[in-house]
Scaffold this motif. Sequence first.
Motif, PDB file in Angstrom:
ATOM      1  N   ALA A 129      55.945  45.715  84.715  1.00  0.00           N
ATOM      2  CA  ALA A 129      56.121  44.963  85.963  1.00  0.00           C
ATOM      3  C   ALA A 129      57.554  44.467  86.089  1.00  0.00           C
ATOM      4  N   SER A 130      58.093  43.972  84.995  1.00  0.00           N
ATOM      5  CA  SER A 130      59.456  43.464  85.004  1.00  0.00           C
ATOM      6  C   SER A 130      60.468  44.568  85.307  1.00  0.00           C
ATOM      7  N   MET A 131      60.273  45.735  84.701  1.00  0.00           N
ATOM      8  CA  MET A 131      61.208  46.837  84.888  1.00  0.00           C
ATOM      9  C   MET A 131      61.147  47.400  86.311  1.00  0.00           C
ATOM     10  N   ILE A 132      59.935  47.532  86.853  1.00  0.00           N
ATOM     11  CA  ILE A 132      59.793  48.031  88.229  1.00  0.00           C
ATOM     12  C   ILE A 132      60.457  47.073  89.208  1.00  0.00           C
ATOM     13  N   ALA A 133      60.179  45.785  89.034  1.00  0.00           N
ATOM     14  CA  ALA A 133      60.750  44.776  89.920  1.00  0.00           C
ATOM     15  C   ALA A 133      62.266  44.747  89.809  1.00  0.00           C
ATOM     16  N   TYR A 134      62.757  44.823  88.594  1.00  0.00           N
ATOM     17  CA  TYR A 134      64.199  44.740  88.390  1.00  0.00           C
ATOM     18  C   TYR A 134      64.912  45.966  88.939  1.00  0.00           C
ATOM     19  N   LEU A 135      64.329  47.136  88.696  1.00  0.00           N
ATOM     20  CA  LEU A 135      64.923  48.378  89.193  1.00  0.00           C
ATOM     21  C   LEU A 135      65.032  48.339  90.713  1.00  0.00           C
ATOM     22  N   ALA A 137      65.039  45.651  92.664  1.00  0.00           N
ATOM     23  CA  ALA A 137      65.948  44.588  93.086  1.00  0.00           C
ATOM     24  C   ALA A 137      67.413  44.982  92.939  1.00  0.00           C
ATOM     25  N   GLN A 138      67.757  45.618  91.823  1.00  0.00           N
ATOM     26  CA  GLN A 138      69.157  45.960  91.595  1.00  0.00           C
ATOM     27  C   GLN A 138      69.655  47.022  92.580  1.00  0.00           C
ATOM     28  N   TYR A 139      68.855  48.047  92.815  1.00  0.00           N
ATOM     29  CA  TYR A 139      69.284  49.087  93.759  1.00  0.00           C
ATOM     30  C   TYR A 139      69.361  48.549  95.185  1.00  0.00           C
ATOM     31  N   VAL A 140      68.446  47.645  95.528  1.00  0.00           N
ATOM     32  CA  VAL A 140      68.499  47.008  96.849  1.00  0.00           C
ATOM     33  C   VAL A 140      69.749  46.140  96.948  1.00  0.00           C
ATOM     34  N   LYS A 153      84.350  45.373 106.715  1.00  0.00           N
ATOM     35  CA  LYS A 153      85.619  46.013 106.335  1.00  0.00           C
ATOM     36  C   LYS A 153      86.294  45.310 105.158  1.00  0.00           C
ATOM     37  N   GLY A 154      85.466  44.945 104.193  1.00  0.00           N
ATOM     38  CA  GLY A 154      85.987  44.349 102.972  1.00  0.00           C
ATOM     39  C   GLY A 154      86.237  42.858 103.032  1.00  0.00           C
ATOM     40  N   LYS A 155      85.972  42.219 104.174  1.00  0.00           N
ATOM     41  CA  LYS A 155      86.175  40.779 104.309  1.00  0.00           C
ATOM     42  C   LYS A 155      84.895  40.022 103.952  1.00  0.00           C
ATOM     43  N   TYR A 156      84.999  38.704 103.854  1.00  0.00           N
ATOM     44  CA  TYR A 156      83.850  37.813 103.631  1.00  0.00           C
ATOM     45  C   TYR A 156      83.071  38.197 102.368  1.00  0.00           C
ATOM     46  N   LEU A 157      83.749  38.121 101.250  1.00  0.00           N
ATOM     47  CA  LEU A 157      83.104  38.434  99.966  1.00  0.00           C
ATOM     48  C   LEU A 157      81.877  37.577  99.727  1.00  0.00           C
ATOM     49  N   TRP A 158      81.945  36.294 100.080  1.00  0.00           N
ATOM     50  CA  TRP A 158      80.823  35.381  99.870  1.00  0.00           C
ATOM     51  C   TRP A 158      79.578  35.836 100.625  1.00  0.00           C
ATOM     52  N   LEU A 159      79.793  36.456 101.791  1.00  0.00           N
ATOM     53  CA  LEU A 159      78.670  36.885 102.631  1.00  0.00           C
ATOM     54  C   LEU A 159      77.875  37.995 101.960  1.00  0.00           C
ATOM     55  N   ARG A 160      78.568  39.060 101.559  1.00  0.00           N
ATOM     56  CA  ARG A 160      77.845  40.180 100.946  1.00  0.00           C
ATOM     57  C   ARG A 160      77.311  39.820  99.565  1.00  0.00           C
ATOM     58  N   ASN A 161      78.019  38.970  98.845  1.00  0.00           N
ATOM     59  CA  ASN A 161      77.543  38.555  97.525  1.00  0.00           C
ATOM     60  C   ASN A 161      76.219  37.809  97.633  1.00  0.00           C
ATOM     61  N   ASN A 162      76.160  36.822  98.510  1.00  0.00           N
ATOM     62  CA  ASN A 162      74.958  35.994  98.611  1.00  0.00           C
ATOM     63  C   ASN A 162      73.832  36.679  99.373  1.00  0.00           C
ATOM     64  N   PHE A 163      74.145  37.375 100.474  1.00  0.00           N
ATOM     65  CA  PHE A 163      73.094  38.020 101.243  1.00  0.00           C
ATOM     66  C   PHE A 163      72.406  39.121 100.451  1.00  0.00           C
ATOM     67  N   SER A 164      73.170  39.876  99.692  1.00  0.00           N
ATOM     68  CA  SER A 164      72.570  40.936  98.885  1.00  0.00           C
ATOM     69  C   SER A 164      71.738  40.343  97.753  1.00  0.00           C
ATOM     70  N   THR A 165      72.244  39.287  97.137  1.00  0.00           N
ATOM     71  CA  THR A 165      71.545  38.662  96.012  1.00  0.00           C
ATOM     72  C   THR A 165      70.276  37.966  96.465  1.00  0.00           C
ATOM     73  N   PHE A 166      70.314  37.281  97.614  1.00  0.00           N
ATOM     74  CA  PHE A 166      69.143  36.551  98.082  1.00  0.00           C
ATOM     75  C   PHE A 166      67.940  37.479  98.258  1.00  0.00           C
ATOM     76  N   LEU A 167      68.131  38.573  98.986  1.00  0.00           N
ATOM     77  CA  LEU A 167      67.023  39.488  99.245  1.00  0.00           C
ATOM     78  C   LEU A 167      66.568  40.185  97.979  1.00  0.00           C
ATOM     79  N   SER A 168      67.512  40.627  97.154  1.00  0.00           N
ATOM     80  CA  SER A 168      67.141  41.347  95.927  1.00  0.00           C
ATOM     81  C   SER A 168      66.415  40.433  94.951  1.00  0.00           C
ATOM     82  N   GLN A 169      66.846  39.179  94.866  1.00  0.00           N
ATOM     83  CA  GLN A 169      66.173  38.249  93.960  1.00  0.00           C
ATOM     84  C   GLN A 169      64.776  37.908  94.456  1.00  0.00           C
TER      85      GLN A 169
END
Length: 236
Positions: A129-135, A137-140, A153-169
């Motif tokens: 279960a852990s491996m399926i969930a993690y796999l 989440a990471q690819y997402v 276009k490479g701007k707003y690093l905080w935006l892509r960092n947090n938005f990608s992490t929130f959904l994947s987590q």
Amino acid sequence: MTLKDRKLAQRIYLYLGALFITSLVVSNLIFQKFFYWNPFGDFTVFGVSLFEVSVGILPYPITFLITDLISEIYGRKMANQIVTAGIFASFFSMGIVLISEIVPAIPSSPIDDATFTQVFALSPIAVLASMIAYLLAQYVDITIYHFWKKLTKGKYLWLRNNFSTFLSQFLDTFTVVGLLCVFKVLPWELFFGLVVSGFIFKIFIAFIDTPFLYFFVYIMRKRFNLKPNEELDLDF
């Protein structure tokens, strides 16, 4: 890029990969110990205290920080390679632990069979279960990160960092707790509480790691003279 810079970039990528794989493998070895942290007092969510979580959750934010850093500097392909290597390493380490549990301890062994089993005994369902969930989440996480990177276009690093992490987590927490409930490792009445508690904890840590991402990205871009939307091409 000069040959010297290429070798340095490869070395950094190797070290980041080592940190990623170590964090992932260790999280699966220590997950049976739980701890509590009550920054908001004695607060509960659907009958679950906030926060009562496994120590295995502690290295996880490091892995998402590393994949975001690799995504930013080395690109999507290199980030996916690290995730795939981490999954392979996790299953390989679990196999070693299972074999170690099977072989009998000698009478003079400092750790007997019962103690070893109590500490390292693995639930195949929990690990799966852990491996399926993690796999998932990471690819997402990597996919969404690069979607926002391209869109901005490479701007707003905080935006892509947090938005990608929130959904994947959220996907990681929802999937692993859901699978454990489906296979009756955990009771369903704890489902919502564990999902909410685990997700809020991970989001809190994600906010904390954003300045670190900015710091490391700044150092890497300055060292290799990269433009905001430029990536290193290691070609391997």
